[in-house]
Write an enzyme that holds these catalytic residues in place. Structure first.
Site, PDB file in Angstrom:
ATOM      1  N   SER A   1       0.742  -1.160   0.058  1.00 26.08           N
ATOM      2  CA  SER A   1      -0.083   0.221   0.009  1.00 26.08           C
ATOM      3  C   SER A   1       0.872   1.182  -0.133  1.00 26.08           C
ATOM      4  CB  SER A   1      -0.949   0.082   1.086  1.00 26.08           C
ATOM      5  OG  SER A   1      -0.221   0.025   2.393  1.00 26.08           O
TER       6      SER A   1
ATOM      7  N   HIS B   1      -2.778  -3.151  -5.816  1.00 27.92           N
ATOM      8  CA  HIS B   1      -3.057  -2.818  -4.378  1.00 27.92           C
ATOM      9  C   HIS B   1      -4.566  -2.938  -4.358  1.00 27.92           C
ATOM     10  CE1 HIS B   1      -3.602   0.513  -1.220  1.00 27.92           C
ATOM     11  NE2 HIS B   1      -3.677  -0.485  -0.634  1.00 27.92           N
TER      12      HIS B   1
ATOM     13  N   GLU C   1      -5.714  -0.430  -7.369  1.00 25.03           N
ATOM     14  CA  GLU C   1      -4.487   0.480  -7.806  1.00 25.03           C
ATOM     15  C   GLU C   1      -3.617  -0.391  -8.552  1.00 25.03           C
ATOM     16  OE1 GLU C   1      -3.901   4.551  -5.252  1.00 25.03           O
ATOM     17  OE2 GLU C   1      -3.082   2.684  -4.178  1.00 25.03           O
TER      18      GLU C   1
ATOM     19  N   ASN D   1      -3.088   5.990  -0.155  1.00 20.99           N
ATOM     20  CA  ASN D   1      -2.669   6.342   1.091  1.00 20.99           C
ATOM     21  C   ASN D   1      -1.952   7.493   1.191  1.00 20.99           C
ATOM     22  OD1 ASN D   1      -3.352   4.296   2.736  1.00 20.99           O
ATOM     23  ND2 ASN D   1      -2.208   2.842   1.507  1.00 20.99           N
TER      24      ASN D   1
END
Length: 283
Positions: free
Chosen positions: A120, A141, A153, A191
């Site tokens: 992540s 991800h 992702e 993130n």
């Protein structure tokens, strides 16, 4: 490149189990690998339970549940992953752990296989440099809970080839997911944006500005978030949040990413969120 039929998933925790679930449900042969046989058995039991819930909602038949579970093969010896055309690791969010895995998988899987990571936040380019196939290394991800969340992702490393990207993008679509293309940078998009929000929410609690409950209510009632940032942090795992913030802080060099001292103390105390029974809330 021939269609992928057999996938290796390394790590049988929450994310690895969820990834195994969707691959098996989508018709792939799954090699679920972990060093802990007990964890593997628990993961398969959880997958069976979750498939059963999908059947109860009419999304799968009982025969499809059994067929999906039968496609998952539990493995403790990495050398048995050699027939996989695609591998994805879902190990702890630590560069040294993932680097060792990539070096090992590079020697075990066939030269044509793609190596993916569910990281992540960690650099895809750094992980690719651990292998002799950097053009075939990519980020994939997923989000928790994997069987439910639509987003994946897809992250380019510096050397990731367009062929690898297109293969993995199409793989995500075969899994019923929505792939979003992202370039390699600490935290990617999700993130890079989310962790500063969680971190700042923790600072507001540490500084006595509001309780965790009040902070979460502000976001639920004022911003229409389905859950507040501190409830979400507990769901993700406070240790994971701190690890990601440290990657952002080191990778981008900006002090705004330094982990909130309250988060660090809570992790030091073993208060990791839902998985430990206590975080900002008690479970």
């Amino acid at each position: 490149m021939s269609p992928i039929q057999t996938v290796a998933i390394i790590g049988a925790g929450t994310m690895g189990g969820g990834i195994a679930h969707i691959f098996a449900r989508s018709g792939f042969a799954v090699l679920l690998c972990d060093i802990d046989q007990t964890l593997l058995d628990k993961s398969l039991a959880r997958i069976r339970t979750n498939l059963g819930r999908e059947a109860a909602k009419g999304k799968l038949t009982s025969d499809e549940v059994e067929a999906a579970a039968a496609r998952i093969h539990l493995i403790t010896d990495r050398d048995q992953l050699s027939q996989a055309e695609f591998a994805i690791e879902a190990a702890s969010e630590r560069l040294e752990i993932k680097s060792e895995l990539f070096r090992s998988l590079d020697t075990i899987l066939p030269p044509s296989a793609i190596l993916a990571t569910n990281t992540s936040s960690i650099s895809i380019t750094k992980l690719a440099a651990q292998t002799n196939r950097p053009t075939q290394v990519i980020g994939m991800h997923f989000f928790n809970p994997v069987p439910v969340m639509a987003l994946v992702e897809i992250i380019h490393g510096l050397q990731t080839s367009q062929t690898t990207f297109e293969t993995v993008r199409d793989l995500a679509v075969r899994l019923g997911k929505t792939p979003i293309e992202v370039n390699d940078s600490p935290g990617f998009v999700s993130n890079r944006v989310l962790m500063p929000l969680i971190n700042e929410a923790a600072f507001t609690v540490m500084e006595g500005i509001a309780t965790a409950e009040a902070v979460d209510q502000v976001f639920q009632l004022g911003m229409a978030h389905p859950m507040g940032p501190l409830t979400l942090a507990d769901f993700i795992g406070l240790d994971v949040c701190v690890d990601i913030l440290r990657v952002l802080h080191q990778g981008l060099g900006d002090p705004k990413y330094r982990p909130c001292p309250l988060l660090v103390r809570m992790v030091d105390a073993g208060w990791l969120g839902r998985k430990s029974g206590r975080g900002f809330y008690t479970y």
